[in-house]
Write a protein that holds these residues in place. Structure first.
Motif, PDB file in Angstrom:
ATOM      1  N   ARG A   1      -6.947  -4.072  11.129  1.00 20.91           N
ATOM      2  CA  ARG A   1      -5.491  -4.046  11.059  1.00 20.91           C
ATOM      3  C   ARG A   1      -4.868  -4.538  12.360  1.00 20.91           C
ATOM      4  NH1 ARG A   1      -5.453   2.470   9.771  1.00 20.91           N
ATOM      5  NH2 ARG A   1      -6.958   3.002  11.372  1.00 20.91           N
TER       6      ARG A   1
ATOM      7  N   ILE B   1     -13.434   9.819   1.191  1.00 23.43           N
ATOM      8  CA  ILE B   1     -12.719   8.948   2.148  1.00 23.43           C
ATOM      9  C   ILE B   1     -11.590   8.183   1.445  1.00 23.43           C
ATOM     10  CG2 ILE B   1     -12.939   6.939   3.658  1.00 23.43           C
ATOM     11  CD1 ILE B   1     -15.736   7.859   4.403  1.00 23.43           C
TER      12      ILE B   1
ATOM     13  N   TYR C   1     -14.576   8.313  14.702  1.00 30.34           N
ATOM     14  CA  TYR C   1     -14.655   8.939  13.377  1.00 30.34           C
ATOM     15  C   TYR C   1     -16.014   9.610  13.194  1.00 30.34           C
ATOM     16  CZ  TYR C   1     -10.837   5.753  11.983  1.00 30.34           C
ATOM     17  OH  TYR C   1      -9.662   5.065  11.877  1.00 30.34           O
TER      18      TYR C   1
ATOM     19  N   TYR D   1     -13.048  14.838   9.763  1.00 30.52           N
ATOM     20  CA  TYR D   1     -12.069  13.748   9.760  1.00 30.52           C
ATOM     21  C   TYR D   1     -10.665  14.368   9.727  1.00 30.52           C
ATOM     22  CZ  TYR D   1     -10.553   9.016   8.165  1.00 30.52           C
ATOM     23  OH  TYR D   1      -9.988   7.776   8.022  1.00 30.52           O
TER      24      TYR D   1
ATOM     25  N   TYR E   1     -12.432  -4.059   3.424  1.00 31.06           N
ATOM     26  CA  TYR E   1     -11.859  -3.188   4.464  1.00 31.06           C
ATOM     27  C   TYR E   1     -12.820  -2.035   4.775  1.00 31.06           C
ATOM     28  CZ  TYR E   1      -8.330  -0.394   6.937  1.00 31.06           C
ATOM     29  OH  TYR E   1      -7.635   0.327   7.873  1.00 31.06           O
TER      30      TYR E   1
ATOM     31  N   LEU F   1      -6.091   8.214   0.219  1.00 32.04           N
ATOM     32  CA  LEU F   1      -4.975   7.331  -0.166  1.00 32.04           C
ATOM     33  C   LEU F   1      -4.389   7.724  -1.517  1.00 32.04           C
ATOM     34  CD1 LEU F   1      -6.344   5.605   2.059  1.00 32.04           C
ATOM     35  CD2 LEU F   1      -5.992   3.635   0.608  1.00 32.04           C
TER      36      LEU F   1
ATOM     37  N   LEU G   1      -8.735  -5.132  -2.127  1.00 35.75           N
ATOM     38  CA  LEU G   1      -8.061  -4.301  -1.118  1.00 35.75           C
ATOM     39  C   LEU G   1      -8.925  -3.182  -0.540  1.00 35.75           C
ATOM     40  CD1 LEU G   1      -4.516  -4.030  -2.783  1.00 35.75           C
ATOM     41  CD2 LEU G   1      -5.379  -5.776  -1.212  1.00 35.75           C
ATOM     42  N   ILE G   2     -10.079  -2.926  -1.148  1.00 39.76           N
ATOM     43  CA  ILE G   2     -10.878  -1.781  -0.667  1.00 39.76           C
ATOM     44  C   ILE G   2     -12.248  -2.196  -0.113  1.00 39.76           C
ATOM     45  CG2 ILE G   2     -12.010   0.389  -1.360  1.00 39.76           C
ATOM     46  CD1 ILE G   2      -9.728   0.771  -3.399  1.00 39.76           C
TER      47      ILE G   2
ATOM     48  N   ASN H   1      -2.843  -4.288   7.207  1.00 41.98           N
ATOM     49  CA  ASN H   1      -4.302  -4.221   7.060  1.00 41.98           C
ATOM     50  C   ASN H   1      -4.835  -5.578   6.613  1.00 41.98           C
ATOM     51  OD1 ASN H   1      -3.939  -1.528   7.526  1.00 41.98           O
ATOM     52  ND2 ASN H   1      -4.598  -0.840   5.493  1.00 41.98           N
TER      53      ASN H   1
ATOM     54  N   LEU I   1     -18.185   6.148  -2.704  1.00 46.81           N
ATOM     55  CA  LEU I   1     -16.830   5.615  -2.533  1.00 46.81           C
ATOM     56  C   LEU I   1     -16.524   4.498  -3.540  1.00 46.81           C
ATOM     57  CD1 LEU I   1     -15.160   5.007   0.909  1.00 46.81           C
ATOM     58  CD2 LEU I   1     -14.672   3.520  -1.010  1.00 46.81           C
TER      59      LEU I   1
ATOM     60  N   TYR J   1       2.924   5.745   2.393  1.00 47.02           N
ATOM     61  CA  TYR J   1       1.458   5.872   2.465  1.00 47.02           C
ATOM     62  C   TYR J   1       0.980   7.313   2.302  1.00 47.02           C
ATOM     63  CZ  TYR J   1      -3.178   4.238   4.079  1.00 47.02           C
ATOM     64  OH  TYR J   1      -4.502   3.882   4.180  1.00 47.02           O
TER      65      TYR J   1
ATOM     66  N   THR K   1      -7.794  -6.985   4.605  1.00 54.81           N
ATOM     67  CA  THR K   1      -8.803  -6.381   3.740  1.00 54.81           C
ATOM     68  C   THR K   1      -9.963  -7.318   3.403  1.00 54.81           C
ATOM     69  OG1 THR K   1      -7.510  -6.929   1.775  1.00 54.81           O
ATOM     70  CG2 THR K   1      -7.134  -4.756   2.744  1.00 54.81           C
TER      71      THR K   1
ATOM     72  N   LEU L   1       0.869  -1.175   0.000  1.00 50.17           N
ATOM     73  CA  LEU L   1       0.000   0.000   0.000  1.00 50.17           C
ATOM     74  C   LEU L   1       0.905   1.223   0.000  1.00 50.17           C
ATOM     75  CD1 LEU L   1      -2.614  -1.055   2.712  1.00 50.17           C
ATOM     76  CD2 LEU L   1      -3.002  -0.947   0.254  1.00 50.17           C
TER      77      LEU L   1
HETATM   78  N1  UDP Z   1      -8.842   1.788   2.723  1.00 45.09           N
HETATM   79  C1  UDP Z   1      -9.043   0.588   2.077  1.00 45.09           C
HETATM   80  N2  UDP Z   1      -8.102  -0.389   2.210  1.00 45.09           N
HETATM   81  C2  UDP Z   1      -6.972  -0.232   2.950  1.00 45.09           C
HETATM   82  C3  UDP Z   1      -6.774   0.998   3.607  1.00 45.09           C
HETATM   83  C4  UDP Z   1      -7.728   1.993   3.483  1.00 45.09           C
HETATM   84  O1  UDP Z   1     -10.054   0.404   1.418  1.00 45.09           O
HETATM   85  O2  UDP Z   1      -6.176  -1.177   3.028  1.00 45.09           O
HETATM   86  C5  UDP Z   1      -9.880   2.837   2.581  1.00 45.09           C
HETATM   87  C6  UDP Z   1     -10.988   2.698   3.633  1.00 45.09           C
HETATM   88  O3  UDP Z   1     -12.214   3.090   3.042  1.00 45.09           O
HETATM   89  C7  UDP Z   1     -10.562   3.710   4.674  1.00 45.09           C
HETATM   90  C8  UDP Z   1      -9.988   4.823   3.801  1.00 45.09           C
HETATM   91  O4  UDP Z   1      -9.339   4.131   2.743  1.00 45.09           O
HETATM   92  O5  UDP Z   1     -11.640   4.132   5.476  1.00 45.09           O
HETATM   93  C9  UDP Z   1      -9.046   5.765   4.490  1.00 45.09           C
HETATM   94  O6  UDP Z   1      -7.971   5.053   5.034  1.00 45.09           O
HETATM   95  P1  UDP Z   1      -6.959   5.664   6.097  1.00 45.09           P
HETATM   96  O7  UDP Z   1      -5.808   4.757   6.208  1.00 45.09           O
HETATM   97  O8  UDP Z   1      -6.718   7.093   5.760  1.00 45.09           O
HETATM   98  O9  UDP Z   1      -7.840   5.563   7.436  1.00 45.09           O
HETATM   99  P2  UDP Z   1      -7.457   5.897   8.967  1.00 45.09           P
HETATM  100  O10 UDP Z   1      -6.015   5.519   9.160  1.00 45.09           O
HETATM  101  O11 UDP Z   1      -7.770   7.336   9.180  1.00 45.09           O
HETATM  102  O12 UDP Z   1      -8.387   4.996   9.729  1.00 45.09           O
END
Ligand code: UDP
Length: 367
Positions: free
Chosen positions: A279, A166, A314, A349, A150, A170, A146-147, A269, A130, A180, A271, A92
């Motif tokens: 995670r 949201i 959140y 956020y 998760y 990334l 991967l999305i 993470n 999203l 990242y 997923t 990632l």
């Molecule tokens: N996300 C994902 N897969 C991953 C990491 C993140 O789909 O492996 C998406 C998920 O929707 C998440 C968003 O990206 O809510 C933002 O991730 P971030 O790591 O910024 O979240 P945080 O660390 O603030 O919880």
């Protein structure tokens, strides 16, 4: 002026520090038994354990980077989380390494053309949610592996019901780079986050009261202070008069294991939707494996629904909630003594640098 700051997280503590410096008297109260809000860290086995989830400081704002370094030095940790999907590891954020692991693509052109093929139906359209945003950015394969899982776990909603912004947190990159964040400055404070807050609050003009609930004595606080900076939930402050805002909560399960190295990375993470946690963090890797060689501390992070018995981590910034927040915000503007700040007070956020920046903006306005 006599200020009351409710909540000793980053927003409240920056404000208290700046107000005290300008010879105002500040009382900081917190309902928890410690300062720092969710950036609170505690030393165990020679390393700092992040008690409320991983906090990695990153910013593109040179002023904020310099500002935070007044309180401590930072190490040069670069966040490079991995994703585990059904027993396979992917890099990632989504970058040339990820594309290679998924499709065997070697060049940026090959990868871009794969993604284009997989997102054709959305080409040129403004994403409504999203899911559409994710497919448009990285195509169906990455979305599915991967999305999707998760995100469903994290938010307790389908990605079609979530706002596009949201996933835009990334980066997507056509270079082999696993950092990242795109921000210029990044690191973990050497010695942890709590000492930063301790230093901010260490002033003869600041009085700190822990285990103290504002809402239990709201009226007397309103009477006794010139101004109140409230960093709790804005809807709760007004007794939910326009309705309840939605939040997402988390549960943490921390374990100490009798080994040096459990997972080889600070953040992995998970997923797949079938695995209940999103995670696992292994705290010593934020500090390059320092600390006790025979022990390691790991934390499983489980997303959780929110109700008033749980911690709100959140804000859920979809249209309904943002409209409702705006009602509270407009109403709050008419109160002359109270200012709302931070993730919960402003229902945003915020990353840590944004929380500091918002607090400094308020300082400029106030003084
Ligand atoms: N996300 C994902 N897969 C991953 C990491 C993140 O789909 O492996 C998406 C998920 O929707 C998440 C968003 O990206 O809510 C933002 O991730 P971030 O790591 O910024 O979240 P945080 O660390 O603030 O919880």
């Amino acid at each position: 002026m006599k200020y009351l700051v409710v909540g000793s997280g980053l927003f409240g503590s920056v404000f208290a520090y700046e107000a005290a410096k300008r010879n105002n008297f500040v009382t900081v109260i917190d309902r928890r038994s410690h300062i720092g809000g969710n950036i609170y860290t505690k030393e165990e086995n020679g390393i700092q354990v992040h008690q409320y989830g991983a906090h990695i400081f990153h910013t593109s704002d040179k002023y904020i980077w310099k500002y935070i370094q007044k309180f401590t030095k930072f190490n040069n940790y670069i966040n490079s989380p991995l994703a585990n999907f059904q027993g396979r590891i992917y890099n990632l954020p989504f970058n040339m390494n990820t594309f290679n692991q998924l499709w065997g693509t070697i060049t940026p052109q090959e990868a871009a053309s794969r993604i284009k093929k997989q997102s054709q139906e959305l080409f040129g359209k403004k994403p409504k949610n999203l899911e559409e945003q994710a497919i448009q950015l990285v195509g169906h394969d990455i979305y599915e592996k991967l999305i999707k899982g998760y995100t469903e776990k994290q938010w307790g909603k389908k990605p079609t019901e979530l706002p596009p912004f949201i996933i835009k947190r990334l980066p997507v990159r056509f270079v082999y780079d696993n950092n990242y964040f795109n921000d210029e400055y990044q690191g973990i404070p050497i010695g942890g986050y709590t000492q930063i807050i301790e230093k901010m609050l260490d002033s003869p003009n600041i009085l700190v009261r822990l285990n103290t609930n504002f809402l239990a004595n709201k009226n007397s606080y309103l009477e006794n202070y010139d101004k109140i900076i409230f960093t709790g939930m804005i809807d709760q402050f007004f007794n939910y008069k326009f309705g309840k805002l939605e939040y997402r909560s988390l549960k943490f399960e921390t374990r100490e294991l009798p080994m040096d190295n459990f997972q080889g990375n600070a953040v992995i993470n998970y997923t797949d939707v079938a695995i209940p946690y999103t995670r696992i963090i292994e705290h010593k890797h934020f500090e390059f494996g320092q600390g006790n060689k025979n022990k390691t501390i790991i934390t499983y992070e489980y997303p959780d629904s929110w109700d008033s018995s749980k911690e709100p981590y959140y804000p859920l910034n979809d249209k309904r909630n943002n409209n409702l927040y705006n009602k509270y915000h407009d109403y709050a503007k008419k109160q002359n003594k109270i200012i709302f700040g931070g993730r919960l007070g402003q229902y945003r956020y915020y990353n840590m640098d944004q929380a500091i920046s918002a607090a400094l903006k308020l300082v400029n306005k106030e003084f």
